[in-house]
Each structure stands twice: as C-alpha cells, then as structure tokens.
Write a protein that holds these residues in place. Structure first.
Motif, PDB file in Angstrom:
ATOM      1  N   THR A  78       0.818  -1.216   0.000  1.00  0.00           N
ATOM      2  CA  THR A  78       0.000   0.000   0.000  1.00  0.00           C
ATOM      3  C   THR A  78       0.849   1.262   0.000  1.00  0.00           C
ATOM      4  O   THR A  78       0.299   2.357  -0.031  1.00  0.00           O
ATOM      5  CB  THR A  78      -0.958   0.013   1.206  1.00  0.00           C
ATOM      6  N   GLY A  79       2.154   1.115   0.015  1.00  0.00           N
ATOM      7  CA  GLY A  79       3.033   2.284  -0.099  1.00  0.00           C
ATOM      8  C   GLY A  79       2.963   2.867  -1.494  1.00  0.00           C
ATOM      9  O   GLY A  79       2.764   2.157  -2.487  1.00  0.00           O
ATOM     10  N   THR A  80       3.135   4.163  -1.572  1.00  0.00           N
ATOM     11  CA  THR A  80       3.024   4.858  -2.852  1.00  0.00           C
ATOM     12  C   THR A  80       3.992   4.305  -3.898  1.00  0.00           C
ATOM     13  O   THR A  80       3.618   4.115  -5.056  1.00  0.00           O
ATOM     14  CB  THR A  80       3.289   6.363  -2.658  1.00  0.00           C
ATOM     15  N   THR A  81       5.214   4.007  -3.482  1.00  0.00           N
ATOM     16  CA  THR A  81       6.206   3.494  -4.422  1.00  0.00           C
ATOM     17  C   THR A  81       5.760   2.175  -5.023  1.00  0.00           C
ATOM     18  O   THR A  81       5.883   1.958  -6.236  1.00  0.00           O
ATOM     19  CB  THR A  81       7.560   3.310  -3.713  1.00  0.00           C
ATOM     20  N   PHE A  82       5.229   1.284  -4.203  1.00  0.00           N
ATOM     21  CA  PHE A  82       4.845  -0.035  -4.694  1.00  0.00           C
ATOM     22  C   PHE A  82       3.567   0.023  -5.525  1.00  0.00           C
ATOM     23  O   PHE A  82       3.406  -0.763  -6.456  1.00  0.00           O
ATOM     24  CB  PHE A  82       4.731  -1.023  -3.522  1.00  0.00           C
ATOM     25  N   GLY A 120      -2.765  -7.851 -16.142  1.00  0.00           N
ATOM     26  CA  GLY A 120      -3.933  -7.870 -15.269  1.00  0.00           C
ATOM     27  C   GLY A 120      -3.636  -7.887 -13.783  1.00  0.00           C
ATOM     28  O   GLY A 120      -4.136  -7.017 -13.038  1.00  0.00           O
ATOM     29  N   PRO A 121      -2.853  -8.836 -13.286  1.00  0.00           N
ATOM     30  CA  PRO A 121      -2.597  -8.871 -11.841  1.00  0.00           C
ATOM     31  C   PRO A 121      -1.906  -7.616 -11.316  1.00  0.00           C
ATOM     32  O   PRO A 121      -2.199  -7.162 -10.203  1.00  0.00           O
ATOM     33  CB  PRO A 121      -1.693 -10.092 -11.660  1.00  0.00           C
ATOM     34  N   PHE A 122      -1.025  -7.031 -12.103  1.00  0.00           N
ATOM     35  CA  PHE A 122      -0.305  -5.843 -11.634  1.00  0.00           C
ATOM     36  C   PHE A 122      -1.223  -4.627 -11.583  1.00  0.00           C
ATOM     37  O   PHE A 122      -1.199  -3.871 -10.610  1.00  0.00           O
ATOM     38  CB  PHE A 122       0.901  -5.569 -12.534  1.00  0.00           C
ATOM     39  N   LEU A 123      -2.028  -4.446 -12.622  1.00  0.00           N
ATOM     40  CA  LEU A 123      -2.940  -3.312 -12.629  1.00  0.00           C
ATOM     41  C   LEU A 123      -4.018  -3.455 -11.556  1.00  0.00           C
ATOM     42  O   LEU A 123      -4.363  -2.483 -10.879  1.00  0.00           O
ATOM     43  CB  LEU A 123      -3.576  -3.150 -14.014  1.00  0.00           C
ATOM     44  N   SER A 124      -4.533  -4.671 -11.377  1.00  0.00           N
ATOM     45  CA  SER A 124      -5.562  -4.860 -10.347  1.00  0.00           C
ATOM     46  C   SER A 124      -4.983  -4.674  -8.948  1.00  0.00           C
ATOM     47  O   SER A 124      -5.626  -4.089  -8.080  1.00  0.00           O
ATOM     48  CB  SER A 124      -6.220  -6.227 -10.487  1.00  0.00           C
ATOM     49  N   LYS A 125      -3.753  -5.146  -8.708  1.00  0.00           N
ATOM     50  CA  LYS A 125      -3.143  -4.963  -7.390  1.00  0.00           C
ATOM     51  C   LYS A 125      -2.839  -3.494  -7.136  1.00  0.00           C
ATOM     52  O   LYS A 125      -2.971  -3.009  -6.009  1.00  0.00           O
ATOM     53  CB  LYS A 125      -1.866  -5.804  -7.270  1.00  0.00           C
ATOM     54  N   ALA A 126      -2.443  -2.750  -8.171  1.00  0.00           N
ATOM     55  CA  ALA A 126      -2.220  -1.314  -8.008  1.00  0.00           C
ATOM     56  C   ALA A 126      -3.519  -0.623  -7.617  1.00  0.00           C
ATOM     57  O   ALA A 126      -3.541   0.221  -6.714  1.00  0.00           O
ATOM     58  CB  ALA A 126      -1.658  -0.710  -9.292  1.00  0.00           C
ATOM     59  N   PHE A 127      -4.612  -0.993  -8.262  1.00  0.00           N
ATOM     60  CA  PHE A 127      -5.908  -0.393  -7.950  1.00  0.00           C
ATOM     61  C   PHE A 127      -6.360  -0.741  -6.537  1.00  0.00           C
ATOM     62  O   PHE A 127      -6.780   0.134  -5.778  1.00  0.00           O
ATOM     63  CB  PHE A 127      -6.953  -0.851  -8.981  1.00  0.00           C
ATOM     64  N   VAL A 128      -6.248  -2.011  -6.157  1.00  0.00           N
ATOM     65  CA  VAL A 128      -6.676  -2.446  -4.825  1.00  0.00           C
ATOM     66  C   VAL A 128      -5.816  -1.786  -3.745  1.00  0.00           C
ATOM     67  O   VAL A 128      -6.330  -1.327  -2.721  1.00  0.00           O
ATOM     68  CB  VAL A 128      -6.624  -3.991  -4.716  1.00  0.00           C
ATOM     69  N   SER A 129      -4.518  -1.718  -3.980  1.00  0.00           N
ATOM     70  CA  SER A 129      -3.624  -1.087  -3.000  1.00  0.00           C
ATOM     71  C   SER A 129      -3.920   0.400  -2.856  1.00  0.00           C
ATOM     72  O   SER A 129      -3.898   0.946  -1.753  1.00  0.00           O
ATOM     73  CB  SER A 129      -2.160  -1.290  -3.402  1.00  0.00           C
ATOM     74  N   TYR A 130      -4.216   1.039  -3.972  1.00  0.00           N
ATOM     75  CA  TYR A 130      -4.565   2.461  -3.920  1.00  0.00           C
ATOM     76  C   TYR A 130      -5.857   2.672  -3.142  1.00  0.00           C
ATOM     77  O   TYR A 130      -5.946   3.591  -2.320  1.00  0.00           O
ATOM     78  CB  TYR A 130      -4.686   3.028  -5.331  1.00  0.00           C
ATOM     79  N   LYS A 131      -6.842   1.828  -3.389  1.00  0.00           N
ATOM     80  CA  LYS A 131      -8.112   1.940  -2.655  1.00  0.00           C
ATOM     81  C   LYS A 131      -7.904   1.688  -1.161  1.00  0.00           C
ATOM     82  O   LYS A 131      -8.483   2.387  -0.332  1.00  0.00           O
ATOM     83  CB  LYS A 131      -9.150   0.969  -3.216  1.00  0.00           C
ATOM     84  N   ASP A 132      -7.076   0.691  -0.813  1.00  0.00           N
ATOM     85  CA  ASP A 132      -6.782   0.415   0.595  1.00  0.00           C
ATOM     86  C   ASP A 132      -6.082   1.600   1.247  1.00  0.00           C
ATOM     87  O   ASP A 132      -6.389   1.974   2.377  1.00  0.00           O
ATOM     88  CB  ASP A 132      -5.903  -0.822   0.742  1.00  0.00           C
ATOM     89  N   LYS A 133      -5.147   2.195   0.527  1.00  0.00           N
ATOM     90  CA  LYS A 133      -4.411   3.325   1.074  1.00  0.00           C
ATOM     91  C   LYS A 133      -5.307   4.515   1.293  1.00  0.00           C
ATOM     92  O   LYS A 133      -5.227   5.184   2.330  1.00  0.00           O
ATOM     93  CB  LYS A 133      -3.268   3.691   0.141  1.00  0.00           C
ATOM     94  N   THR A 134      -6.183   4.817   0.345  1.00  0.00           N
ATOM     95  CA  THR A 134      -7.048   5.979   0.487  1.00  0.00           C
ATOM     96  C   THR A 134      -8.138   5.753   1.533  1.00  0.00           C
ATOM     97  O   THR A 134      -8.581   6.703   2.169  1.00  0.00           O
ATOM     98  CB  THR A 134      -7.706   6.369  -0.857  1.00  0.00           C
ATOM     99  N   SER A 135      -8.554   4.508   1.722  1.00  0.00           N
ATOM    100  CA  SER A 135      -9.584   4.248   2.741  1.00  0.00           C
ATOM    101  C   SER A 135      -8.990   4.327   4.152  1.00  0.00           C
ATOM    102  O   SER A 135      -9.707   4.627   5.103  1.00  0.00           O
ATOM    103  CB  SER A 135     -10.229   2.887   2.516  1.00  0.00           C
ATOM    104  N   LYS A 136      -7.702   4.074   4.313  1.00  0.00           N
ATOM    105  CA  LYS A 136      -7.055   4.125   5.625  1.00  0.00           C
ATOM    106  C   LYS A 136      -6.622   5.533   6.006  1.00  0.00           C
ATOM    107  O   LYS A 136      -6.450   5.821   7.177  1.00  0.00           O
ATOM    108  CB  LYS A 136      -5.838   3.194   5.657  1.00  0.00           C
ATOM    109  N   SER A 137      -6.414   6.391   5.015  1.00  0.00           N
ATOM    110  CA  SER A 137      -5.955   7.739   5.334  1.00  0.00           C
ATOM    111  C   SER A 137      -7.092   8.546   5.930  1.00  0.00           C
ATOM    112  O   SER A 137      -8.249   8.430   5.518  1.00  0.00           O
ATOM    113  CB  SER A 137      -5.389   8.420   4.089  1.00  0.00           C
ATOM    114  N   PRO A 138      -6.780   9.386   6.918  1.00  0.00           N
ATOM    115  CA  PRO A 138      -7.838  10.184   7.538  1.00  0.00           C
ATOM    116  C   PRO A 138      -8.373  11.248   6.576  1.00  0.00           C
ATOM    117  O   PRO A 138      -7.635  11.802   5.770  1.00  0.00           O
ATOM    118  CB  PRO A 138      -7.143  10.832   8.733  1.00  0.00           C
ATOM    119  N   ALA A 139      -9.661  11.499   6.681  1.00  0.00           N
ATOM    120  CA  ALA A 139     -10.289  12.502   5.800  1.00  0.00           C
ATOM    121  C   ALA A 139      -9.856  13.889   6.255  1.00  0.00           C
ATOM    122  O   ALA A 139      -9.783  14.184   7.443  1.00  0.00           O
ATOM    123  CB  ALA A 139     -11.803  12.386   5.866  1.00  0.00           C
ATOM    124  N   SER A 140      -9.566  14.742   5.302  1.00  0.00           N
ATOM    125  CA  SER A 140      -9.118  16.085   5.662  1.00  0.00           C
ATOM    126  C   SER A 140     -10.198  17.103   5.470  1.00  0.00           C
ATOM    127  O   SER A 140     -11.193  16.922   4.898  1.00  0.00           O
ATOM    128  CB  SER A 140      -7.900  16.483   4.846  1.00  0.00           C
TER     129      SER A 140
END
Length: 140
Positions: A78-82, A120-140
């Motif tokens: 879920t890190g931005t680099t990955f 497919g697996p790389f693009l889907s994992k990027a999307f899922v990781s991005y969604k996980d990261k944004t859902s965990k970050s506090p709303a500003s």
C-alpha cells in the motif's frame, strides 16, 4: 530468494518473475544467435542492439517484480512506491501487448493477449492497494 513465505500474497509475483526470467534467457539466446549469424540473416548492428536492449529491459522488469514480491511478503504494497511500481509493470505489459498486436501486419488482438493477461494482476493490485491506502488515510 524465490522461496515464498506468504503464498497468498507473493505467489503471483514469484510466478511472474519466473516468466520474465525465462523471457530474459530467451532474448539473451536470440541476441547471441543474431550476433553470430548477422551476415547470414542480413541484420544491421542497430537491429541486433534492439535485441540486446530488450534483454536489459527484461532484467529491469525482473528486478522491479522481485521488489514487489518482497514488498508483498512484508505487507508493504500500500506504499506509494509499490503502487506506482505495480502500475508501471502493468502499463509496460499492456503497451508491449499493444505493440505485439499491431506489429507487423496490422492489428490482431490475439497476438498480444499473453501480455494483456500478464498486465492484469499488476494493474488490479495497483488499484486495490490504492483503494486500501485511500480508505485508511484520515479525511481532511
């Protein structure tokens, strides 16, 4: 190494790494062949250098996939680099699939289908990781 500690998280990355390594070996052997028989196949030095640059690109992609495998085993995807690395490998595979589909005789989607499936697996994992990261970050 190539041994997978967390099967569910890193197995796809390890298998994709093995596929890229096999492609690297194949491209390397083709480069040796073209270098040795340059005269017989009337290949220019530029055409042969393209083959060797393909080997270098595949080595780079293999190192990126190995980094992603390691990150998956440590729950760091879920890190931005990955997220960006997953998207980059997926984009590379998609563009390679498009290149295979168009070259040399016009468009035929079946020629690039393996690379689209690889992306497919790389693009889907990027999307899922991005969604996980944004859902965990506090709303500003």
């Amino acid at each position: 190494g190539l041994r997978v500690q967390k099967r569910l998280k890193a197995m796809t990355y390890r298998n994709c790494l093995l596929l890229v390594c096999m492609g690297t070996i194949s491209s390397f052997m083709e480069g040796i062949f073209l270098t040795r028989y340059q005269q017989a196949f009337t290949k220019t030095g530029f055409e042969i250098s393209l083959q060797w640059s393909a080997v270098a690109r595949l080595c780079m992609i293999a190192s990126v996939i190995y980094s992603l495998k390691d990150a998956a085993e440590r729950d760091r995807l879920t890190g931005t680099t990955f997220i960006q690395l997953n998207a980059t490998v997926g984009a590379w595979a998609s563009l390679a699939g498009l290149g295979q589909a168009f070259y040399p005789l016009g468009f035929a989607a079946y020629r690039g289908v393996e690379m689209f499936a690889f992306a497919g697996p790389f693009l889907s994992k990027a999307f899922v990781s991005y969604k996980d990261k944004t859902s965990k970050s506090p709303a500003s």
